[in-house]
Design a protein around this motif. Structure first.
Motif, PDB file in Angstrom:
ATOM      1  N   PRO A  95      47.345  90.914  42.915  1.00 35.82           N
ATOM      2  CA  PRO A  95      48.539  90.206  42.403  1.00 35.82           C
ATOM      3  C   PRO A  95      48.459  88.692  42.574  1.00 35.82           C
ATOM      4  CG  PRO A  95      49.176  92.119  43.700  1.00 35.82           C
ATOM      5  CD  PRO A  95      47.703  91.977  43.865  1.00 35.82           C
ATOM      6  N   LYS A  96      47.827  88.230  43.646  1.00 35.85           N
ATOM      7  CA  LYS A  96      47.643  86.805  43.888  1.00 35.85           C
ATOM      8  C   LYS A  96      46.166  86.539  44.215  1.00 35.85           C
ATOM      9  CE  LYS A  96      52.359  85.848  45.490  1.00 35.85           C
ATOM     10  NZ  LYS A  96      53.197  85.278  46.592  1.00 35.85           N
ATOM     11  N   PRO A  97      45.333  86.448  43.191  1.00 33.25           N
ATOM     12  CA  PRO A  97      43.891  86.280  43.430  1.00 33.25           C
ATOM     13  C   PRO A  97      43.585  85.008  44.223  1.00 33.25           C
ATOM     14  CG  PRO A  97      44.328  86.840  41.136  1.00 33.25           C
ATOM     15  CD  PRO A  97      45.655  86.522  41.751  1.00 33.25           C
ATOM     16  N   THR A  98      42.793  85.158  45.267  1.00 30.86           N
ATOM     17  CA  THR A  98      42.412  84.037  46.124  1.00 30.86           C
ATOM     18  C   THR A  98      40.909  84.071  46.362  1.00 30.86           C
ATOM     19  OG1 THR A  98      44.563  84.095  47.247  1.00 30.86           O
ATOM     20  CG2 THR A  98      42.766  82.928  48.361  1.00 30.86           C
ATOM     21  N   PRO A  99      40.213  82.970  46.099  1.00 34.29           N
ATOM     22  CA  PRO A  99      38.767  82.950  46.350  1.00 34.29           C
ATOM     23  C   PRO A  99      38.458  83.150  47.829  1.00 34.29           C
ATOM     24  CG  PRO A  99      39.432  81.100  44.963  1.00 34.29           C
ATOM     25  CD  PRO A  99      40.693  81.711  45.489  1.00 34.29           C
ATOM     26  N   VAL A 100      37.506  84.034  48.103  1.00 32.32           N
ATOM     27  CA  VAL A 100      37.054  84.314  49.464  1.00 32.32           C
ATOM     28  C   VAL A 100      35.590  83.918  49.563  1.00 32.32           C
ATOM     29  CG1 VAL A 100      36.655  86.103  51.197  1.00 32.32           C
ATOM     30  CG2 VAL A 100      38.701  86.208  49.730  1.00 32.32           C
ATOM     31  N   GLU A 101      35.260  83.094  50.567  1.00 34.14           N
ATOM     32  CA  GLU A 101      33.879  82.662  50.713  1.00 34.14           C
ATOM     33  C   GLU A 101      32.985  83.844  51.062  1.00 34.14           C
ATOM     34  OE1 GLU A 101      31.059  79.616  53.317  1.00 34.14           O
ATOM     35  OE2 GLU A 101      33.257  79.483  53.488  1.00 34.14           O
ATOM     36  N   LEU A 102      31.840  83.899  50.382  1.00 31.03           N
ATOM     37  CA  LEU A 102      30.874  84.951  50.646  1.00 31.03           C
ATOM     38  C   LEU A 102      29.947  84.563  51.800  1.00 31.03           C
ATOM     39  CD1 LEU A 102      30.050  85.783  46.953  1.00 31.03           C
ATOM     40  CD2 LEU A 102      30.851  87.461  48.603  1.00 31.03           C
ATOM     41  N   GLU A 103      29.745  85.481  52.712  1.00 30.47           N
ATOM     42  CA  GLU A 103      28.783  85.270  53.783  1.00 30.47           C
ATOM     43  C   GLU A 103      27.388  85.544  53.228  1.00 30.47           C
ATOM     44  OE1 GLU A 103      27.671  86.958  58.257  1.00 30.47           O
ATOM     45  OE2 GLU A 103      29.295  87.880  57.076  1.00 30.47           O
ATOM     46  N   ILE A 104      26.461  84.617  53.487  1.00 27.82           N
ATOM     47  CA  ILE A 104      25.097  84.751  52.974  1.00 27.82           C
ATOM     48  C   ILE A 104      24.162  85.076  54.135  1.00 27.82           C
ATOM     49  CG2 ILE A 104      23.182  83.574  51.839  1.00 27.82           C
ATOM     50  CD1 ILE A 104      25.231  81.947  50.282  1.00 27.82           C
ATOM     51  N   LYS A 105      23.466  86.200  54.004  1.00 27.59           N
ATOM     52  CA  LYS A 105      22.523  86.631  55.030  1.00 27.59           C
ATOM     53  C   LYS A 105      21.104  86.641  54.468  1.00 27.59           C
ATOM     54  CE  LYS A 105      25.840  89.601  57.470  1.00 27.59           C
ATOM     55  NZ  LYS A 105      26.126  90.974  57.980  1.00 27.59           N
ATOM     56  N   GLY A 106      20.139  86.421  55.350  1.00 30.01           N
ATOM     57  CA  GLY A 106      18.745  86.470  54.918  1.00 30.01           C
ATOM     58  C   GLY A 106      18.030  85.154  55.112  1.00 30.01           C
ATOM     59  N   GLU A 107      16.814  85.084  54.578  1.00 31.93           N
ATOM     60  CA  GLU A 107      15.942  83.925  54.770  1.00 31.93           C
ATOM     61  C   GLU A 107      16.207  82.869  53.696  1.00 31.93           C
ATOM     62  OE1 GLU A 107      13.819  83.627  57.329  1.00 31.93           O
ATOM     63  OE2 GLU A 107      14.540  85.555  58.105  1.00 31.93           O
ATOM     64  N   LEU A 108      17.317  82.171  53.819  1.00 34.81           N
ATOM     65  CA  LEU A 108      17.652  81.100  52.879  1.00 34.81           C
ATOM     66  C   LEU A 108      18.195  79.915  53.657  1.00 34.81           C
ATOM     67  CD1 LEU A 108      17.961  80.174  49.897  1.00 34.81           C
ATOM     68  CD2 LEU A 108      20.308  81.050  49.978  1.00 34.81           C
ATOM     69  N   ASP A 109      17.688  78.717  53.352  1.00 35.45           N
ATOM     70  CA  ASP A 109      18.151  77.504  54.015  1.00 35.45           C
ATOM     71  C   ASP A 109      19.518  77.111  53.453  1.00 35.45           C
ATOM     72  OD1 ASP A 109      18.556  75.115  55.281  1.00 35.45           O
ATOM     73  OD2 ASP A 109      16.986  74.035  54.185  1.00 35.45           O
ATOM     74  N   LEU A 110      20.572  77.461  54.163  1.00 37.02           N
ATOM     75  CA  LEU A 110      21.927  77.193  53.685  1.00 37.02           C
ATOM     76  C   LEU A 110      22.300  75.717  53.807  1.00 37.02           C
ATOM     77  CD1 LEU A 110      23.819  80.323  55.066  1.00 37.02           C
ATOM     78  CD2 LEU A 110      22.938  79.914  52.761  1.00 37.02           C
ATOM     79  N   SER A 111      21.589  74.973  54.622  1.00 39.33           N
ATOM     80  CA  SER A 111      21.920  73.551  54.795  1.00 39.33           C
ATOM     81  C   SER A 111      21.628  72.747  53.528  1.00 39.33           C
ATOM     82  CB  SER A 111      21.139  72.964  55.969  1.00 39.33           C
ATOM     83  OG  SER A 111      19.747  72.930  55.692  1.00 39.33           O
ATOM     84  N   SER A 112      20.739  73.263  52.657  1.00 41.33           N
ATOM     85  CA  SER A 112      20.417  72.565  51.415  1.00 41.33           C
ATOM     86  C   SER A 112      20.826  73.370  50.182  1.00 41.33           C
ATOM     87  CB  SER A 112      18.915  72.261  51.350  1.00 41.33           C
ATOM     88  OG  SER A 112      18.164  73.465  51.356  1.00 41.33           O
ATOM     89  N   PHE A 113      21.662  74.375  50.375  1.00 41.49           N
ATOM     90  CA  PHE A 113      22.090  75.231  49.273  1.00 41.49           C
ATOM     91  C   PHE A 113      22.940  74.429  48.297  1.00 41.49           C
ATOM     92  CE2 PHE A 113      24.848  78.970  47.830  1.00 41.49           C
ATOM     93  CZ  PHE A 113      23.883  79.454  46.973  1.00 41.49           C
ATOM     94  N   ASN A 114      22.537  74.419  47.033  1.00 40.74           N
ATOM     95  CA  ASN A 114      23.189  73.596  46.015  1.00 40.74           C
ATOM     96  C   ASN A 114      23.304  74.402  44.725  1.00 40.74           C
ATOM     97  OD1 ASN A 114      24.337  71.313  44.853  1.00 40.74           O
ATOM     98  ND2 ASN A 114      22.401  70.230  44.601  1.00 40.74           N
ATOM     99  N   PRO A 115      24.278  75.339  44.661  1.00 39.48           N
ATOM    100  CA  PRO A 115      24.329  76.314  43.569  1.00 39.48           C
ATOM    101  C   PRO A 115      24.826  75.729  42.252  1.00 39.48           C
ATOM    102  CG  PRO A 115      26.193  76.622  45.036  1.00 39.48           C
ATOM    103  CD  PRO A 115      25.328  75.565  45.660  1.00 39.48           C
ATOM    104  N   HIS A 116      24.273  76.262  41.173  1.00 34.30           N
ATOM    105  CA  HIS A 116      24.564  75.781  39.818  1.00 34.30           C
ATOM    106  C   HIS A 116      24.941  76.993  38.962  1.00 34.30           C
ATOM    107  CE1 HIS A 116      23.038  72.756  36.518  1.00 34.30           C
ATOM    108  NE2 HIS A 116      24.283  73.126  36.333  1.00 34.30           N
ATOM    109  N   GLY A 117      24.169  77.292  37.906  1.00 35.69           N
ATOM    110  CA  GLY A 117      24.479  78.434  37.051  1.00 35.69           C
ATOM    111  C   GLY A 117      24.268  79.763  37.761  1.00 35.69           C
ATOM    112  N   ILE A 118      25.059  80.769  37.375  1.00 38.39           N
ATOM    113  CA  ILE A 118      24.965  82.087  38.012  1.00 38.39           C
ATOM    114  C   ILE A 118      25.022  83.188  36.963  1.00 38.39           C
ATOM    115  CG2 ILE A 118      26.005  81.281  40.158  1.00 38.39           C
ATOM    116  CD1 ILE A 118      28.608  82.646  39.354  1.00 38.39           C
ATOM    117  N   SER A 119      24.565  84.375  37.373  1.00 38.91           N
ATOM    118  CA  SER A 119      24.643  85.560  36.520  1.00 38.91           C
ATOM    119  C   SER A 119      24.647  86.795  37.410  1.00 38.91           C
ATOM    120  CB  SER A 119      23.452  85.605  35.552  1.00 38.91           C
ATOM    121  OG  SER A 119      23.548  86.708  34.664  1.00 38.91           O
ATOM    122  N   VAL A 120      25.266  87.864  36.908  1.00 37.02           N
ATOM    123  CA  VAL A 120      25.351  89.109  37.673  1.00 37.02           C
ATOM    124  C   VAL A 120      24.696  90.231  36.878  1.00 37.02           C
ATOM    125  CG1 VAL A 120      26.903  90.838  38.635  1.00 37.02           C
ATOM    126  CG2 VAL A 120      27.439  88.443  38.911  1.00 37.02           C
TER     127      VAL A 120
END
Length: 357
Positions: A95-120
């Motif tokens: 009823p009241k959609p709210t964005p929830v941050e996704l937790e990212i697990k695995g071997e990825l450097d999150l300090s330089s994560f710079n997301p652009h286009g996406i697809s599912v």
């Protein structure tokens, strides 16, 4: 001899002046400088938690939307935060959609994560959901493949890099490790890239990636940006920003693409989303590219959302669904319809949740 030298210098100066004058006019024309801003508002409110853009958004058939946020230091676009980017999920059936941050697990450097286009991509064999994200750490281009683990976790599976994926803007997934990607420029340095624009050199392309092969499948594009696929998986749509059109390709066996036609849109259009039910094509667009790149808070870049109905037919219909002069929303980059609602994302500003009814 001295007189001849003077003549050559004068001729060179005149030629350079003529070239730069032509270049200025050409760039202004391609950027749609000073274009009149059409205004059409909807009943909207800002999504919470989104302060520095949601450059791309995509939604599953069950109403679960994914948002890439915080794109910065990319080409000549404005950015207002140097913090690492984040991924969010949003339940449009709530009823009241709210964005929830996704937790990212695995071997990825999150300090330089710079997301652009996406697809599912949803694997019909076991209903696994894979999220593909274009990432620009240190201005590089790579694609991250995640598995979405219900309800707020991404598990990093793989980082994809390849010389052909040199300036990736957007992707559309067609398998668990398979996708089409757009390269939005030929050169990384601004000066030679501007030259390709001024000389109308269509050197951008679409690349197909699989673990077995990587190859160009479509070329001759002035500036390839958003990309998506029709509900029946038969057609691929590519937004050519500087040509102000959407290119349509037919997808053949062996992941070949054959050009079908182009649909004029009259704007600088960014990402493409496709209505799962109707097949209508939705685009987040920029009314005036000069305002977007210069960014003056007193004269902010506007936002336009358009819809293309019956894009495959002989008479596709392009309509304006939302328009703002930048005082409500700056730099729209994507629009996602879902059951009478509309999500609108931006490169660096906020995101809107609107009613289409």
């Amino acid at each position: 001899m001295a007189a001849l030298k003077k003549v050559l210098i004068a001729a060179t100066v005149a030629a350079l002046a003529a070239f730069f004058g032509h270049a200025f006019l050409k760039i202004n024309r391609l950027s749609l400088a000073s274009r009149e801003m059409p205004v059409k508002h909807l009943k909207c409110h800002y999504l919470p938690n989104i302060e520095y853009g949601a450059e791309d958004i995509t939604v599953l058939r069950d109403g679960l939307a994914f948002l890439s946020t915080g794109l910065h230091d990319y080409l000549e676009m404005p950015s207002f935060s140097n913090e690492p980017g984040k991924m969010y999920v949003l339940d449009l059936l709530h009823p009241k959609p709210t964005p929830v941050e996704l937790e990212i697990k695995g071997e990825l450097d999150l300090s330089s994560f710079n997301p652009h286009g996406i697809s599912v991509y949803t694997d019909e064999a076991d209903d696994s959901i894979y999220l593909f994200v274009v990432n620009h750490p240190q201005r590089k281009s790579q694609v991250e493949i995640f598995r979405f683990v219900w309800e707020n976790t991404l598990v990093h599976l793989k980082t994809v890099t390849h010389p052909l994926l040199h300036s990736v803007n957007d992707i559309v997934a067609v398998g668990p490790e398979h996708f089409y990607a757009t390269n939005d420029r030929y050169f990384h340095n601004a000066a030679p890239q501007v030259l390709t624009v001024v000389l109308s050199l269509p050197w951008c392309n679409v690349v197909y990636y699989s673990p077995e092969e990587v190859r160009e499948v479509a070329g001759g594009i002035q500036s390839a940006n958003g990309i998506n696929i029709s509900p029946d998986k038969r057609y691929i749509y590519v937004s050519d920003v500087l040509d102000h059109e959407v290119d349509v390709f037919e997808r053949l066996d062996g992941e070949q693409l054959v050009y079908v036609k182009s649909v004029a849109v009259g704007r600088l259009c960014n990402n493409i989303e496709v209505d799962h039910v109707t097949g209508d094509v939705w685009l987040g667009c920029h009314p005036d590219g000069t305002k977007l790149s210069k960014f003056d808070p007193e004269e902010p870049p506007g936002s336009e959302i358009i819809k293309i109905k019956s894009i495959i037919s002989d008479q596709p219909v392009v309509t304006l669904e939302y328009g703002d002069d930048g005082h409500e929303l700056m730099g729209s980059s994507v629009a996602v319809p879902y059951e009478g609602k509309l999500l609108i994302g931006t490169i660096f500003h906020k995101a809107l949740y609107c009613s289409l009814k």
